[in-house]
Design a protein around this motif. Structure first.
Motif, PDB file in Angstrom:
ATOM      1  N   TYR A 194     -28.752  56.070 -77.623  1.00  0.00           N
ATOM      2  CA  TYR A 194     -29.592  56.821 -76.689  1.00  0.00           C
ATOM      3  C   TYR A 194     -29.535  58.321 -76.956  1.00  0.00           C
ATOM      4  O   TYR A 194     -30.427  59.058 -76.535  1.00  0.00           O
ATOM      5  CB  TYR A 194     -29.140  56.571 -75.243  1.00  0.00           C
ATOM      6  N   ASN A 195     -28.483  58.768 -77.596  1.00  0.00           N
ATOM      7  CA  ASN A 195     -28.299  60.200 -77.801  1.00  0.00           C
ATOM      8  C   ASN A 195     -28.409  60.609 -79.263  1.00  0.00           C
ATOM      9  O   ASN A 195     -27.830  61.608 -79.692  1.00  0.00           O
ATOM     10  CB  ASN A 195     -26.980  60.658 -77.176  1.00  0.00           C
ATOM     11  N   ASP A 207     -27.837  65.770 -76.640  1.00  0.00           N
ATOM     12  CA  ASP A 207     -27.104  65.486 -75.400  1.00  0.00           C
ATOM     13  C   ASP A 207     -25.606  65.771 -75.540  1.00  0.00           C
ATOM     14  O   ASP A 207     -24.775  64.867 -75.402  1.00  0.00           O
ATOM     15  CB  ASP A 207     -27.337  64.022 -74.997  1.00  0.00           C
TER      16      ASP A 207
HETATM   17 MG    MG Z   1     -28.881  61.220 -73.170  1.00  0.00          MG
END
Ligand code: MG
Ligand code: ADP
Length: 359
Positions: A194-195, A207
């Motif tokens: 996700y990052n 992030d």
């Molecule tokens: Mg994130």
């Protein structure tokens, strides 16, 4: 993301303004006045702690492509409560007296992300969006775009070309974890599919507000978790994995045995990984990784707690133990050095309320 000021834009903006508090809007206006932002567009992502918006760059935004990502930390405090442990024990923030004022805490988070991003971006060894500006809870950075106005995909949403590409990204990410640690002196601490963003056929790290330095008492636990997350993601994609303990050693060892390449070059590190690191098979490395996951790695003031390691007398964890000891010494001396020459880049420490006039 149209460029004209259509009624849809206005509607967008109205929605946007509804969820942003008046202070945040003031900061955005000030950024517009200063020529950083020229037009504020729609939301790219709504998250627990922050929303990310798309904007067009103003004439003073610096050398970027003309598009910006604006990360706005939510000013509601609840979600930040459980993040205190990231800042607690963080050398760079040890004198920060703002830790109990929620609004200042959020400002610290945004500044921390900006500083970490800058450190990564400036290192030139790990791709990251260019940080442009931070003001209170608003962070402005380069927008990673797919070419058609839409954001580049997170690794989670990326469609791989073939199996080879999956493995290549896996190796590259492991090299980046090492470069983050050894060159940028950071542990991401929330690394996952996700990052990471796939942009221009490269993995970009994003992030990084919770990222910590190796001196942080929990850094090795965060590092182990990052490695576990990455392995977990690539396991689902069905490729052959390296042992987590071996990846961990690869990351923290200052010198790699038998490495002849450039320590700042991700491709050289990938080559080494592929050649030297043992892969995990159903009969090899699984038990060791289970033990590795259970080890108590928290650094206390006196050093690493070693009670768990002493349970293993077969020598398998001796190398790990000595690498951690070396790493601890290295961190201790670099911390002394920072304290001696006063170069720690901690928060400016002014507790004054930031007013718009300051911007
Ligand atoms: Mg994130
Ligand atoms: P959160 O704390 O909400 O997870 P992130 O920094 O991970 O915040 O950003 C959320 C999402 O916004 C990312 O998953 C990515 O899709 C998008 N995003 C963040 N920064 C950028 C950027 N610079 N360019 C393009 N998209 C971005």
């Amino acid at each position: 993301f149209g460029k004209g000021k259509t009624s849809k834009d206005k509607a967008n903006r109205a929605t946007v303004e509804n969820v942003l508090d008046p202070r945040t809007i003031k900061f955005l206006r000030a950024l517009t006045k200063r020529g950083i932002i020229s037009e504020f567009n729609g939301c790219i992502s709504t998250g627990k702690e922050a929303n990310v918006y798309h904007a067009l760059a103003g004439e003073n935004a610096g050398g970027t492509s003309g598009e910006l990502a604006i990360k706005i930390y939510k000013t509601s405090i609840l979600v930040f409560k459980d993040r205190e442990r990231y800042v607690d024990g963080e050398f760079r923030f040890r004198n920060s007296r703002s830790q109990h004022n929620p609004r200042k805490m959020i400002k610290i988070w945004a500044e921390k992300e900006f500083r970490n991003l800058k450190r990564i971006y400036m290192s030139g060894v790990v791709p990251a969006p260019q940080p442009i500006e931070v003001k209170s809870n608003v962070l402005v950075m380069e927008f990673l775009d797919r070419g058609d106005g839409a954001p580049s995909p997170r690794l989670k949403d990326y469609l791989y070309k073939d199996e080879l590409e999956i493995a290549r990204y896996y190796y590259k990410i492991l090299a980046y974890i090492r470069l983050l640690y050894q060159v940028c002196r950071l542990v991401h601490a929330d690394l996952s599919e996700y990052n990471m963003v796939v942009h221009d056929s490269k993995i970009y790290i994003i992030d990084v507000s919770q990222s910590v330095e190796p001196q942080h008492p929990m850094s090795l636990d965060f590092l182990r978790m990052d490695i576990k997350n990455v392995n977990g993601y690539f396991e689902k994609l069905g490729i052959e994995l390296f042992q987590e303990r071996m990846i961990f050693q690869f990351v923290i060892a200052e010198n790699l045995e038998g490495f002849a390449g450039d320590y700042r070059n991700a491709d050289d590190l990938v080559e080494y990984l592929v050649e030297k690191l043992p892969v995990k098979t159903p009969t090899q490395g699984v038990d060791e990784d289970d033990i590795f996951r259970s080890l108590h790695l928290v650094r206390n003031l006196g050093g690493l707690e070693e009670r768990d390691f002493d349970r293993f007398t077969d020598g398998k964890f001796d190398l790990l133990k000595s690498l951690i000891a070396n790493d601890r010494e290295r961190n201790a001396s670099s911390q002394q050095e920072q304290e001696r020459i006063g170069t720690s880049d901690e928060s400016s420490g002014d507790d004054s309320d930031d007013e718009i006039s300051e911007i």
